[in-house]
Enzyme design. Structure first.
Site, PDB file in Angstrom:
ATOM      1  N   ASP A 163       0.886  -1.387   0.008  1.00  0.00           N
ATOM      2  CA  ASP A 163      -0.017   0.015  -0.109  1.00  0.00           C
ATOM      3  C   ASP A 163       0.991   1.214   0.163  1.00  0.00           C
ATOM      4  O   ASP A 163       2.147   1.096  -0.072  1.00  0.00           O
ATOM      5  CB  ASP A 163      -0.816   0.130   1.432  1.00  0.00           C
ATOM      6  CG  ASP A 163      -0.181   0.334   2.421  1.00  0.00           C
ATOM      7  OD1 ASP A 163       0.988   0.371   2.598  1.00  0.00           O
ATOM      8  OD2 ASP A 163      -0.863   0.108   3.624  1.00  0.00           O
ATOM      9  N   ASP A 195      -3.236   4.314   2.743  1.00  0.00           N
ATOM     10  CA  ASP A 195      -3.928   4.679   4.120  1.00  0.00           C
ATOM     11  C   ASP A 195      -3.396   6.126   4.305  1.00  0.00           C
ATOM     12  O   ASP A 195      -2.250   6.605   4.207  1.00  0.00           O
ATOM     13  CB  ASP A 195      -2.646   3.845   5.195  1.00  0.00           C
ATOM     14  CG  ASP A 195      -3.103   2.478   5.064  1.00  0.00           C
ATOM     15  OD1 ASP A 195      -4.626   2.142   4.888  1.00  0.00           O
ATOM     16  OD2 ASP A 195      -2.496   1.477   5.783  1.00  0.00           O
ATOM     17  N   ASP A 234       1.608   4.690   2.178  1.00  0.00           N
ATOM     18  CA  ASP A 234       1.122   5.293   3.475  1.00  0.00           C
ATOM     19  C   ASP A 234       1.451   6.823   3.888  1.00  0.00           C
ATOM     20  O   ASP A 234       2.709   7.152   3.444  1.00  0.00           O
ATOM     21  CB  ASP A 234       1.621   4.584   4.816  1.00  0.00           C
ATOM     22  CG  ASP A 234       1.520   3.137   4.656  1.00  0.00           C
ATOM     23  OD1 ASP A 234       0.417   2.638   4.934  1.00  0.00           O
ATOM     24  OD2 ASP A 234       2.545   2.454   4.382  1.00  0.00           O
TER      25      ASP A 234
END
Ligand code: CTP
Ligand code: MN
Ligand code: MN
Ligand code: MN
Length: 384
Positions: free
Chosen positions: A204, A308, A206
């Site tokens: 992902d 995120d 962040d």
């Protein structure tokens, strides 16, 4: 033995936060094996065992050269009897029977596949495994009841299991910076997580967001999310508001590792044309082919990427940066060091000194390391 024949002993500190752990190291065969056993211990809810294997692997990552004989491991910390047995087997025979058996076991493979679905944790995966489910396709075919996150996890399964490249992370950084500065000028956006540690790929991207005027960051996330949604950039999002001040036990409650920042777990819709304008695909009929309930992504004009977002007040920004840069083991070891060696309690919000019974403020990661009595370790060497 003459001194010249003695291999100089390696001084290896026992907490990962006392050591420099680069991304690339010399013992991946051994650490991959130990991390399989760590993951399997996690899957069978054996937290203690899992951490023991991860600590052992982490020590090997910090070694300046490849391990060739058991003698090379003399005086190293964190290598338990079980880890040593596995290492010996690999050094002697090339593979470890326990690791190979684990890797191929039906339970391990199913747990890996099921927890590989966004929104599915070990507990849910374990229940599904016992109900006979084995992978993400079973979730569709056996019409399993799914929550909204898991629905998205199944829908974008292929994309979300395709590693995010640094280039994609940079494109998303530009988008997030635009969104944040549009809704709150002067805000500061930091790329955290694996990419800050220098990783080439990640699962992902962040981000940590703050603003120099304390309080200006309050309720910022819904505004960012609205901006992104208006632009059609979000495929999924779940925003959680800041609950830090709701905690009656005071901040930095030691038993709770989960931080309380305003945050957003999201899935971005990333246009591939943004990545390389020369290979722009004009055919809009792509993305329409749905076969088995999962997205077909070959030839698609866009792809799904997990992002995120975390918002922190300026006064907690240093702690939040440190807490969100990772690695997970490095973070765990920092907190263990603080508690066991310093009588302090560290979280992504604050550092509390139990002896002085007060919070120790800090404006930078360097200051936090100093307060903890640790040598500063830069992000690129926190790959424990
Ligand atoms: N983190 C956290 N609370 C969560 C999830 C993550 O504090 N609920 C922190 C982790 O401790 C870690 C950082 O956020 O320091 C990044 O977590 P994650 O994205 O899961 O891992 P990465 O190290 O970025 O690795 P990857 O490349 O796989 O994303
Ligand atoms: Mn054992
Ligand atoms: Mn990450
Ligand atoms: Mn993350």
């Amino acid at each position: 033995t003459k001194p010249s024949e003695v291999t100089p002993a390696i001084l290896m500190k026992s907490y990962a936060c006392q050591r420099r752990t680069p991304l690339k190291h010399h013992n991946s065969v051994l650490t991959d094996a130990l991390e399989i056993l760590a993951l399997n211990a996690e899957f069978t809810k054996n937290e203690g065992r899992s951490v023991a294997f991860r600590r052992a692997a982490s020590v090997l990552k910090a070694l300046p050269r490849g391990v060739r004989t058991m003698d090379d491991l003399k005086d190293l910390p964190c290598l338990g009897e079980h880890s040593l047995r596995v290492i010996k087997e690999i050094l002697d025979a090339g593979t470890s029977s326990e690791v190979e058996w684990t890797r191929q076991s039906e339970q391990f493979q199913a747990m890996k596949a099921l927890t590989g679905v966004f929104g599915v944790g070990v507990r849910t995966a374990d229940r599904w495994f016992r109900e006979g489910l084995r992978n993400h396709l079973d979730l569709i075919h056996k019409s399993q009841k799914l929550n909204r996150a898991q629905e998205a996890g199944v829908q974008y399964y292929n994309d979300l299991n395709t590693p995010v490249t640094k280039k994609e992370a940079m494109v998303i950084t530009v988008i997030v910076e635009k969104a944040v500065n549009d809704v709150l000028p002067g805000a500061i956006i930091t790329l955290t997580g694996g990419f800050r540690r220098g990783k080439e790929v990640g699962h992902d991207v962040d981000f940590l967001i703050t603003h120099p005027d304390e309080g200006a960051e309050e309720k910022l996330m819904p505004k960012i999310v609205n901006w992104l949604e208006d632009q059609g950039l979000l495929l999924y999002q779940k925003t959680t508001r800041n609950s830090y001040l709701e905690n009656k036990d005071g901040p930095a409650r030691p038993a709770c590792n989960m931080d309380r920042f305003e945050r957003c777990f999201s899935i971005f819709k990333l246009e591939r044309s943004k990545l390389d304008s020369d290979t722009r695909i004009e055919d809009s009929s792509y993305n329409s082919g749905v076969t088995d309930g999962t997205q077909t992504h070959s030839g698609s004009t866009w792809r799904a990427v997990r992002v995120d977002l975390v918002v922190s007040p300026y006064s907690q920004f240093a702690f939040a940066t440190l807490g969100w840069t990772g690695s997970k083991l490095f973070e765990r070891e920092l907190r263990r060091w603080a508690g066991q060696e310093k009588g302090m309690s560290l979280s992504s919000h604050a550092l509390y000194d139990s002896k002085q019974q007060r919070y120790l403020p800090a404006n930078s990661e360097e200051e936090i390391f100093t307060l903890l009595g640790l040598e500063y370790i830069p992000p690129s060497e926190r790959n424990a």
